[in-house]
Scaffold this active site. Sequence first.
Site, short mmCIF file in Angstrom:
data_model
loop_
_atom_site.label_atom_id
_atom_site.label_comp_id
_atom_site.label_asym_id
_atom_site.label_seq_id
_atom_site.Cartn_x
_atom_site.Cartn_y
_atom_site.Cartn_z
N SER A 103 31.29 -12.44 -36.61
CA SER A 103 30.47 -11.36 -37.13
C SER A 103 31.25 -10.05 -37.09
O SER A 103 32.36 -9.99 -37.61
CB SER A 103 29.17 -11.31 -36.34
OG SER A 103 28.16 -10.77 -37.13
N LYS A 146 35.25 -9.50 -38.22
CA LYS A 146 35.93 -8.45 -39.00
C LYS A 146 37.17 -8.03 -38.20
O LYS A 146 38.26 -7.81 -38.74
CB LYS A 146 35.02 -7.24 -39.21
CG LYS A 146 33.63 -7.52 -39.80
CD LYS A 146 32.83 -6.22 -39.99
CE LYS A 146 31.31 -6.38 -39.91
NZ LYS A 146 30.68 -7.34 -40.77
N GLN A 171 25.28 -6.82 -47.31
CA GLN A 171 25.83 -5.60 -46.73
C GLN A 171 26.93 -5.03 -47.63
O GLN A 171 27.80 -5.77 -48.10
CB GLN A 171 26.42 -5.90 -45.35
CG GLN A 171 26.92 -4.66 -44.63
CD GLN A 171 27.19 -4.90 -43.16
OE1 GLN A 171 27.63 -5.98 -42.77
NE2 GLN A 171 26.89 -3.89 -42.34
N TRP A 176 23.01 -11.71 -45.75
CA TRP A 176 23.64 -10.42 -45.45
C TRP A 176 25.17 -10.47 -45.52
O TRP A 176 25.84 -9.48 -45.83
CB TRP A 176 23.17 -9.99 -44.06
CG TRP A 176 23.55 -8.62 -43.60
CD1 TRP A 176 24.31 -8.32 -42.49
CD2 TRP A 176 23.15 -7.37 -44.15
NE1 TRP A 176 24.42 -6.97 -42.35
CE2 TRP A 176 23.71 -6.36 -43.35
CE3 TRP A 176 22.37 -7.00 -45.26
CZ2 TRP A 176 23.54 -5.00 -43.61
CZ3 TRP A 176 22.20 -5.65 -45.52
CH2 TRP A 176 22.77 -4.67 -44.71
N HIS A 201 23.51 -17.76 -36.98
CA HIS A 201 24.68 -16.88 -37.07
C HIS A 201 25.56 -17.09 -35.83
O HIS A 201 25.09 -17.02 -34.69
CB HIS A 201 24.15 -15.43 -37.11
CG HIS A 201 25.19 -14.40 -37.38
ND1 HIS A 201 26.20 -14.56 -38.31
CD2 HIS A 201 25.36 -13.16 -36.86
CE1 HIS A 201 26.94 -13.46 -38.34
NE2 HIS A 201 26.46 -12.60 -37.46
C1 MCU Z 1 28.31 -9.79 -39.87
O1 MCU Z 1 28.58 -8.83 -38.86
C2 MCU Z 1 27.64 -7.86 -38.48
C3 MCU Z 1 27.08 -7.14 -39.66
O2 MCU Z 1 28.14 -6.50 -40.36
C4 MCU Z 1 26.08 -6.11 -39.20
O3 MCU Z 1 25.46 -5.48 -40.31
C5 MCU Z 1 25.02 -6.70 -38.34
O4 MCU Z 1 24.27 -5.69 -37.78
O5 MCU Z 1 25.63 -7.37 -37.28
C6 MCU Z 1 26.50 -8.41 -37.61
C7 MCU Z 1 26.96 -8.93 -36.29
O6 MCU Z 1 27.94 -8.47 -35.75
O7 MCU Z 1 26.14 -9.80 -35.69
C8 MCU Z 1 26.47 -10.22 -34.38
#
Ligand code: MCU
Length: 411
Positions: free
Chosen positions: A226, A230, A272, A324, A360
Amino acid sequence: TRTTTTTTRITTTPIVTTTTSRITTTSSTTTSTATTGSTNPTTCPAIPGSIPLVSNSKLPDPFTFVSGAKVTTKDQFKCRQAEILAAMSQYELGTKPPKPQTVTASWSGNKLTINVSNGGTSISFAVTITAPSGGRSPYPAIIGYGGGSIPVPAGVALINFNNDEIAAQTNTGSRGQGKFYTLYGSGHSAGALTAWAWGVSRIIDALEITPAAGVNPARVGVTGCSRNGKGAIVAGALDDRIALTIPQESGSGGSACWRLSDYQKSQGQNVQTASQIITENVWFSTNFNANVNQVNRLPFDHHSLAGLVAPRGLYVIENTSMEWLGALSTYGCMKVGSLIYQALGVSSNMGYSQVGNHNHCAFPSSQQSELNAFANRFLLDQSVATNIFRTDGSFSFNQAQWVDWTVPTLT
Ligand code: MCU
């Protein structure tokens, strides 16, 4: 969960100096050098001190220099990577500082403590290393942001990296907080992803000077899920000592392309985008803010990020069940990124696997054999096949809509 706070747009000065362990680029007054092997350095064309914005709704050509010159050889592509890095640093990531003046390390128990000094300031952070049950030291290892969210492959050590202590990522109020900013100043251009990548480079520095830690620094992978995914793909892009990069469900800002995510959003999907992401957290440089509503002006997109990892191992894990993340965006972006591996003659060094019907960051068992294959090949030096590019999604990616350049065969 997502937050909906807003940030103030801040314009900062373009960055002209960018350094990785691979290539050093300086301002337009000098040329950069790409080391093509131990004996044959190629002189690269000068990188413009400021790389111009473009107007391009398609994914920009990774094989054409800013000057208009074409990349025809693998050596020239190394020069082009330096230019892409300069562009991404200028407009999105901020600068990753070069290796600091002093890096020392100590090993005790299962803890590697890393001490860094630069310009009279010092910081220290530690990672824990869990050796595998089989195999022989020095082990290959995977650096897991927050410990990672994949099963650690057999024979591979896990290096648990608390990336949040290097750069905080609670919300937009985290800007400039963390040990990276203690060292370089809270106003440093690096966003959190870049600051974490700097931390990964220091872990590898420490492994190189600490044989007692039992890790082979030439066989190190990096992973995270997530937001930390990145981070993982950016770390792989910014240090060519990383043998295998495994971003998991990184979505927007990771394996997705800004242009493709905007497209999905325009089609009514809850994906996103760049304009949203800067209101949520500090993953990117404040330099990014100026163009989040006009991503067509960026002279790169995230296929270019995969292109910075090339030709090294890259296994991208995504999830079709999380709207997302942008399923089409990550698939299409990495498909176009894989054209760079193709041009380099190493298509199978990059894999993409997108599987849904799980939570996720929960790793589905259907991807286990793929993960094993990548780890066995790039961390354990085994000769195994890694030809993986798949999705269980029902979308179709129209490459011609996004790519208006041809893929050279680089000599
Ligand atoms: C997919 O990673 C992120 C996402 O970019 C955010 O918008 C969300 O709030 O959190 C995701 C994440 O890190 O989940 C653990």
